[in-house]
Scaffold this motif. Structure first.
Motif, mmCIF file in Angstrom:
data_model
loop_
_atom_site.group_PDB
_atom_site.id
_atom_site.type_symbol
_atom_site.label_atom_id
_atom_site.label_comp_id
_atom_site.label_asym_id
_atom_site.label_seq_id
_atom_site.Cartn_x
_atom_site.Cartn_y
_atom_site.Cartn_z
ATOM 1 N N PRO A 250 25.524 58.676 16.948
ATOM 2 C CA PRO A 250 26.594 57.688 16.882
ATOM 3 C C PRO A 250 26.283 56.495 17.793
ATOM 4 O O PRO A 250 25.509 56.622 18.742
ATOM 5 C CB PRO A 250 27.827 58.440 17.371
ATOM 6 N N ALA A 251 26.874 55.372 17.474
ATOM 7 C CA ALA A 251 26.706 54.165 18.291
ATOM 8 C C ALA A 251 27.907 54.029 19.218
ATOM 9 O O ALA A 251 29.045 54.271 18.826
ATOM 10 C CB ALA A 251 26.592 52.939 17.397
ATOM 11 N N LEU A 252 27.619 53.631 20.434
ATOM 12 C CA LEU A 252 28.663 53.371 21.421
ATOM 13 C C LEU A 252 28.604 51.895 21.784
ATOM 14 O O LEU A 252 27.720 51.490 22.540
ATOM 15 C CB LEU A 252 28.450 54.233 22.665
ATOM 16 N N PRO A 253 29.521 51.082 21.251
ATOM 17 C CA PRO A 253 29.507 49.659 21.590
ATOM 18 C C PRO A 253 29.665 49.396 23.092
ATOM 19 O O PRO A 253 29.216 48.385 23.596
ATOM 20 C CB PRO A 253 30.692 49.090 20.811
ATOM 21 N N GLN A 254 30.287 50.337 23.803
ATOM 22 C CA GLN A 254 30.424 50.235 25.254
ATOM 23 C C GLN A 254 29.704 51.426 25.872
ATOM 24 O O GLN A 254 29.961 52.571 25.500
ATOM 25 C CB GLN A 254 31.893 50.291 25.671
ATOM 26 N N THR A 255 28.822 51.171 26.819
ATOM 27 C CA THR A 255 28.138 52.271 27.492
ATOM 28 C C THR A 255 28.680 52.506 28.898
ATOM 29 O O THR A 255 28.243 53.421 29.581
ATOM 30 C CB THR A 255 26.622 52.023 27.561
ATOM 31 N N ALA A 256 29.630 51.693 29.316
ATOM 32 C CA ALA A 256 30.315 51.883 30.595
ATOM 33 C C ALA A 256 31.721 51.317 30.468
ATOM 34 O O ALA A 256 31.924 50.286 29.833
ATOM 35 C CB ALA A 256 29.566 51.187 31.732
ATOM 36 N N VAL A 257 32.680 52.033 31.049
ATOM 37 C CA VAL A 257 34.059 51.556 31.063
ATOM 38 C C VAL A 257 34.657 51.812 32.437
ATOM 39 O O VAL A 257 34.332 52.802 33.096
ATOM 40 C CB VAL A 257 34.939 52.225 29.978
ATOM 41 N N GLU A 258 35.503 50.900 32.858
ATOM 42 C CA GLU A 258 36.219 51.059 34.116
ATOM 43 C C GLU A 258 37.648 51.458 33.790
ATOM 44 O O GLU A 258 38.287 50.835 32.943
ATOM 45 C CB GLU A 258 36.191 49.745 34.902
ATOM 46 N N TYR B 154 33.003 54.975 34.226
ATOM 47 C CA TYR B 154 32.398 56.072 33.488
ATOM 48 C C TYR B 154 31.261 55.521 32.636
ATOM 49 O O TYR B 154 31.415 54.494 31.981
ATOM 50 C CB TYR B 154 33.427 56.761 32.582
ATOM 51 N N PHE B 155 30.125 56.212 32.661
ATOM 52 C CA PHE B 155 28.977 55.844 31.841
ATOM 53 C C PHE B 155 28.927 56.772 30.633
ATOM 54 O O PHE B 155 29.135 57.984 30.769
ATOM 55 C CB PHE B 155 27.679 55.930 32.654
ATOM 56 N N LEU B 156 28.665 56.211 29.454
ATOM 57 C CA LEU B 156 28.701 56.954 28.197
ATOM 58 C C LEU B 156 27.342 56.957 27.533
ATOM 59 O O LEU B 156 26.639 55.951 27.551
ATOM 60 C CB LEU B 156 29.717 56.301 27.249
ATOM 61 N N THR C 16 29.725 60.328 32.291
ATOM 62 C CA THR C 16 29.365 60.563 33.685
ATOM 63 C C THR C 16 30.196 59.655 34.587
ATOM 64 O O THR C 16 30.236 58.439 34.378
ATOM 65 C CB THR C 16 27.867 60.259 33.925
ATOM 66 N N ALA C 17 30.861 60.253 35.557
ATOM 67 C CA ALA C 17 31.650 59.492 36.528
ATOM 68 C C ALA C 17 30.715 58.880 37.563
ATOM 69 O O ALA C 17 29.870 59.592 38.125
ATOM 70 C CB ALA C 17 32.681 60.389 37.188
ATOM 71 N N SER C 18 30.860 57.601 37.824
ATOM 72 C CA SER C 18 29.949 56.934 38.761
ATOM 73 C C SER C 18 30.128 57.400 40.203
ATOM 74 O O SER C 18 29.153 57.496 40.947
ATOM 75 C CB SER C 18 30.101 55.420 38.684
#
Length: 85
Positions: free
Chosen positions: A39-47, A26-28, A77-79
């Motif tokens: 807001p800040a997102l320390p992770q912009t993608a997570v599996e 997922y992309f954030l 967004t789902a890859s």
């Protein structure tokens, strides 16, 4: 994320759950309405493995805010499908 004074430093988490049968990335992206601090997102993608959840940190720090409402959202967004929520 909450309410406060003119200077804020908040941290929350967003839970993402993969309801599918395959691993999904997922992309954030933080999006705000109007000209406001985002807001800040320390992770912009997570599996995320199928049937599991992950906690994604969301941080918001701003100074000198005027009284009022600040709003926005986190686009996910789902890859595999490109579906946004």
């Amino acid at each position: 994320l909450g309410s406060g004074g003119a200077d804020v430093q908040l941290a929350r988490s967003l839970t993402l759950t993969n309801m599918g049968t395959a691993t999904e990335t997922y992309f954030l992206e933080a999006a705000v309405l109007h000209d406001q601090p985002a807001p800040a997102l320390p992770q912009t993608a997570v599996e995320v493995q199928p049937g599991t959840s992950v906690e994604v940190p969301v941080e918001w720090a701003a100074t000198g805010l005027a009284v009022g409402t600040y709003e926005g959202f986190i686009k996910v967004t789902a890859s595999s499908s490109g579906v946004q929520s």
